[in-house]
Design an enzyme around this catalytic site. Structure first.
Site, PDB file in Angstrom:
ATOM      1  N   ASN A 288       0.878  -0.945  -0.156  1.00 31.10           N
ATOM      2  CA  ASN A 288      -0.156  -0.030  -0.533  1.00 31.10           C
ATOM      3  C   ASN A 288       0.645   1.380   0.312  1.00 31.10           C
ATOM      4  O   ASN A 288       1.509   1.560   0.786  1.00 31.10           O
ATOM      5  CB  ASN A 288      -0.711   0.119   0.937  1.00 31.10           C
ATOM      6  CG  ASN A 288      -1.316  -1.652   1.614  1.00 31.10           C
ATOM      7  OD1 ASN A 288      -0.779  -2.204   2.331  1.00 31.10           O
ATOM      8  ND2 ASN A 288      -2.612  -1.637   1.899  1.00 31.10           N
ATOM      9  N   SER A 289       0.930   2.272  -1.023  1.00 23.73           N
ATOM     10  CA  SER A 289       0.633   3.656  -0.885  1.00 23.73           C
ATOM     11  C   SER A 289       2.650   4.394  -1.344  1.00 23.73           C
ATOM     12  O   SER A 289       2.986   3.284  -1.343  1.00 23.73           O
ATOM     13  CB  SER A 289       0.705   3.966   0.730  1.00 23.73           C
ATOM     14  OG  SER A 289      -0.263   3.318   1.275  1.00 23.73           O
ATOM     15  N   ASN A 290       2.324   5.964  -1.273  1.00 26.03           N
ATOM     16  CA  ASN A 290       3.341   6.035  -1.841  1.00 26.03           C
ATOM     17  C   ASN A 290       3.896   7.021  -0.702  1.00 26.03           C
ATOM     18  O   ASN A 290       3.294   7.525  -0.082  1.00 26.03           O
ATOM     19  CB  ASN A 290       3.275   6.656  -3.367  1.00 26.03           C
ATOM     20  CG  ASN A 290       3.089   5.423  -3.817  1.00 26.03           C
ATOM     21  OD1 ASN A 290       3.736   3.984  -4.478  1.00 26.03           O
ATOM     22  ND2 ASN A 290       2.277   5.996  -5.009  1.00 26.03           N
ATOM     23  N   ASN A 525       6.414   1.208  -0.521  1.00 25.51           N
ATOM     24  CA  ASN A 525       6.791  -0.449   0.368  1.00 25.51           C
ATOM     25  C   ASN A 525       7.783  -1.103  -0.544  1.00 25.51           C
ATOM     26  O   ASN A 525       7.161  -2.358  -0.445  1.00 25.51           O
ATOM     27  CB  ASN A 525       4.832  -0.447  -0.461  1.00 25.51           C
ATOM     28  CG  ASN A 525       3.804  -0.235  -0.170  1.00 25.51           C
ATOM     29  OD1 ASN A 525       2.964   0.538  -0.783  1.00 25.51           O
ATOM     30  ND2 ASN A 525       4.146   0.571   0.642  1.00 25.51           N
ATOM     31  N   ARG A 549       6.966   0.753  -8.440  1.00 27.33           N
ATOM     32  CA  ARG A 549       7.023   2.308  -8.385  1.00 27.33           C
ATOM     33  C   ARG A 549       8.338   2.507  -7.214  1.00 27.33           C
ATOM     34  O   ARG A 549       8.254   3.842  -7.496  1.00 27.33           O
ATOM     35  CB  ARG A 549       5.330   2.140  -7.153  1.00 27.33           C
ATOM     36  CG  ARG A 549       4.461   2.215  -7.773  1.00 27.33           C
ATOM     37  CD  ARG A 549       3.204   2.028  -6.380  1.00 27.33           C
ATOM     38  NE  ARG A 549       3.210   1.135  -5.628  1.00 27.33           N
ATOM     39  CZ  ARG A 549       3.269   1.305  -4.542  1.00 27.33           C
ATOM     40  NH1 ARG A 549       3.959   1.574  -3.763  1.00 27.33           N
ATOM     41  NH2 ARG A 549       3.717  -0.755  -3.728  1.00 27.33           N
TER      42      ARG A 549
END
Length: 827
Positions: A288-290, A525, A549
């Site tokens: 999950n998430s940046n 992550n 990512r």
């Protein structure tokens, strides 16, 4: 799952009741129509609940001094309170006004009380939650929260605010319509309810089944191959934000080969199958998430910029509620989780912060040794001792209550006794002062304050990115990192006391960085530390991202200068697939010299001209994704078939692009070991990566031709890939989409799930420390009422990559569109 389908059917029936000939005595679980259709108290009050706030004064018992809540035209709210307690009270009143049903549903999930309102189809969820014990932990947390603490004050005042709104709604017959449709009244709110919701979030982000996965893999593939293909450290090179050097050395566990018995494998398969039946989101299954921050020497303003976008399951209403607030000790703007009395992401007058999941191993399973001679007991330190037993009576709508006895070992609750008895220990079951930590973060003025506030943050482990107006940036991966006295903690451990958690990584040694020379801190992550970090924090199967990512964020920021808010927004909305950038040239090289038929030749040409962006109108994106999916399957499926890997019991083991260790393996072999033995199926002719790539490419073109027809150029990504924001009620018409969507699981603008991506950026946030102005957007709106103009008004701008300025007191004072509630204490 089933209970959600039941709820869907119930709601659909209720919305069409006007054309049904049903008696006024009610029908099954539905309330009597005389009550339901009453124009003053029934479901038609949904219209009144959808009206926007107007300027008014509201007398409320429990307030200490007058306070004010202001709303802008888009629903953003600002609380101005003269005491801290009144700030929390107003937060409770505000959230309950717009999100009461969502709050009640979330507490019921964690407390195992869904069956009480939706029937027996919710029973598996309730039984699981009662067994896991979020509510038991929440009670312990509340009992150990000092009465003098800010957390105690916040929870108490917040509960009073929620109950003030519930009381008002009951007296005026204005309870949200979902309560009327399901024919129940919400119970009074308590501090424990808020802590249960905190536990819900921890469970979503931190409770995983990795040791169960490894038990199945080792039994099927053998220890050596399982650990080669699902290694502790991924084969591919990533960009940790804390590369070292690490000054506090410790012994790194040395792996030794283990086996998994038939009984252990059976228990793992049974438990994995039970997990698969639970509603989506109860178990952590993806990264999950940046978030990132850049120093002033890289920005146009000379001050830091910070950005964060947590990726969660998307729902209407959203998991977030946007709010700003001011009191003697607090001045903030950001997003809160309905049910909690403070924001989790945002900024104050000095600093800003955002969160991503660390992904370290926080869940451990234990085989408990039982003996029929000693019923109700298990072996621990060479003697049999009794399980602790907790009894539950689960109320079930329309049925008799269901009894549940939870057995708890030293390590934690027993989840299954099929094959072998398996108990679980996870960090979320440790009472944690996380709320107090968050309250301290929100009023921090500098990095030492921030660092001190996070010292007592336990679970879920989170990468907290930081930037301040003084020009500093940093990141701290706060939380508990268990140290286990065994070489293979990723497998189920013996519960007899020989293997156990003996401590946690000291706070000064957890991953962190402050003002690095590069002027960049970032997390997506990826594994946050390098391979020589002296502590074990988890394996590649612990849902650490494959790093794609992170690679794109690093690549974009590393050589950048004169960065602006717009640059941050552009990066958050970036749809470049960096794995495609690396692999497609190798694929094209493998196809060189091959006399391809017409359609494959067209496909090769389209790929050769591609910019690697997963755009809605890109046919190359479709070709790439389908090829990579087939390439994975053609490489690994023969082994899965021969070794009988049970993907039906455990979807985490399926061969898909969502299986990060397999993506990393195949990427590494393709780029560095094209003759790796994995490319040659067991018992067949030897193959290399180029041969498997050709087979997979032709297979992908053939599959797409069968499904999409037309010329290759028409096979656009938007024809096979969609984004959707489902309704929390699972009523299709109350959701948004599915619509053709860009991005994939690996793009910075993540779209998790295929073909329908229902997880992704749940809140995009950019902070300009030069102007003290934040910008944010989430896919939804402030109200849970589907008739409200604030139900999904943020969705179109979110979809199009646009942002809204976040509120400050100045903006409220000078905004002509502001609507105001004046809250007045009653005597």
């Amino acid at each position: 799952m089933k209970w959600r389908k039941t709820l869907n059917l119930t709601l659909s029936s209720l919305f069409s009741l006007a054309i049904l000939d049903v008696s006024a005595t009610g029908m099954g679980s539905l309330p009597p129509l005389g009550t339901l259709l009453n124009p003053s108290t029934g479901v038609f009050t949904i219209v009144a609940g959808a009206l926007l706030p107007r300027n008014r004064s509201i007398a409320l018992a429990g307030l200490q001094q007058p306070a004010q809540i202001s709303f802008t035209a888009n629903g953003s709210a600002y609380i101005d309170a003269k005491t801290n307690a009144d700030l929390f009270f107003a937060m409770g009143y505000l959230q309950a006004t717009f999100r009461l049903f969502q709050m009640d549903l979330m507490r019921r999930q964690g407390e195992g009380l869904l069956s009480q309102v939706v029937g027996q189809d919710a029973l598996p969820s309730d039984q699981f939650e009662d067994t896991l014990g979020i509510s038991r932990t929440a009670v312990k947390e509340w009992l150990t929260t000092p009465a003098s603490s800010t957390a105690h004050q916040a929870l108490t005042a917040f509960s009073k605010g929620v109950n003030a709104r519930i009381s008002f709604d009951e007296k005026t017959h204005q309870l949200p319509t979902m309560f009327k449709l399901l024919n129940y009244t919400p119970a009074p709110w308590t501090p424990v309810d808020s802590l249960v919701i905190q536990g819900d979030m921890t469970q979503t982000l931190d409770f995983s089944t990795t040791p169960i996965d490894y038990a199945i893999l080792v039994h099927a593939l053998g220890y050596k191959r399982a650990m080669d293909w699902f290694p502790v450290i991924a084969k591919t090179v990533q960009h940790p934000y804390d590369p070292g050097p690490y000054t506090h050395a410790a012994a790194v566990p040395i792996s030794f080969e283990q086996s998994v018995t038939v009984g252990e494998a059976h228990a793992a398969n049974v438990l994995a199958h039970e997990f698969e039946q639970l509603p989506k989101g109860l178990i952590h299954t993806y990264s999950n998430s940046n978030n990132w921050a850049v120093s002033g020497f890289r920005t146009a303003s000379g001050k830091p910029l910070m950005a964060g976008d947590p990726h969660l399951n998307l729902t209407l209403p959203s998991i977030w509620y946007q709010v700003s607030g001011s009191s003697p000790s607090f001045h903030f703007s950001g997003v809160s989780v309905p049910g909690l009395p403070i924001i989790l992401i945002g900024h104050n007058r000095s600093i800003s912060w955002s969160l991503t999941d660390v992904q370290n191993q926080s869940t451990f399973f234990y085989h408990e040794y039982t003996n029929p001679k000693y019923p109700g007991q298990y072996l621990y330190k060479n003697r049999y001792i009794p399980f602790q037993r907790v009894r539950y009576q689960i109320p079930v709508k329309g049925k008799a209550p269901v009894s549940l006895i939870v057995q708890i070992a030293k390590q934690g609750p027993v989840l299954t006794q099929s094959g072998m008895t398996l108990a679980v220990d996870w960090m979320g079951n440790l009472p944690s002062p996380d709320l107090q930590s968050m309250l301290d973060v929100v009023r921090a003025k500098n990095f030492p304050d921030f660092q001190s506030a996070l010292r007592n943050w336990h679970a879920p482990t989170q990468n907290f990115v930081y930037a301040d107006r003084a020009g500093n940036i940093g990141m701290i991966s706060a939380g508990y990192y268990p140290i286990v006295n065994t070489p293979d903690p990723w497998l189920p451990l013996p519960g007899n006391g020989t293997a156990k958690i003996v401590g946690t990584i000291p706070y000064q040694d957890i991953p962190h960085v402050y003002n690095p020379p590069s002027g960049i801190v970032f997390s997506a992550n990826q594994r946050v530390v390098s391979a020589n970090y002296p502590y074990y924090i988890g394996t590649s199967a612990d849902f650490f991202s494959n790093g794609y990512r992170a690679d794109e964020i690093y690549k974009t920021l590393h050589n950048a200068k004169h960065l602006t808010v717009k640059d941050m927004e552009t990066l958050q909305n970036d749809t470049k697939d960096i794995l495609a950038e690396q692999i497609v040239p190798i694929l094209l090289h493998a196809l060189n010299g091959t006399n391809l038929p017409s359609q494959p030749a067209q496909a090769r040409m389209i790929l050769s001209r591609w910019n690697d962006h997963m755009s809605v109108n890109s046919a190359a994106a479709t070709l790439w994704w389908t090829f990579w999916t087939d390439y994975l399957k053609n490489t690994f499926s023969p082994w899965w078939k021969v070794d009988h890997v049970n993907v039906n019991a455990d979807a985490n083991l399926a061969i898909t692009p969502g299986n990060a260790p397999l993506d990393e393996d195949l990427q590494f072999w393709t780029m560095n070991q094209p003759t790796n033995a994995a490319f040659s199926p067991p018992g067949s002719t030897k193959r290399d990566s180029a041969q498997v790539m050709k087979i997979s490419f032709l297979q992908a073109v053939s599959t797409l031709h069968s499904h999409l027809a037309g010329p290759v150029s028409s096979w656009t990504w938007g024809r096979i890939h969609f984004r959707a924001v489902p309704s929390l009620t699972q009523v299709t018409s109350l959701g948004y989409g599915p619509r053709p969507g860009s991005g994939d699981s690996w793009t910075v603008d993540a779209a998790d799930g295929f073909p329908n991506a229902t997880a992704g950026p749940s809140w995009r946030f950019v902070m300009n420390l030069a102007s003290d102005q934040g910008y944010g957007i989430y896919p939804g709106g402030q109200s849970e009422n589907p008739l409200s103009p604030w139900y999904e008004n943020f969705l179109p701008p979110w979809w199009n990559g646009l942002y809204e300025p976040m509120l400050s007191r100045n903006q409220v004072i000078h905004s002509p569109a502001t609507m105001t509630w004046k809250l007045i204490p009653t005597t």
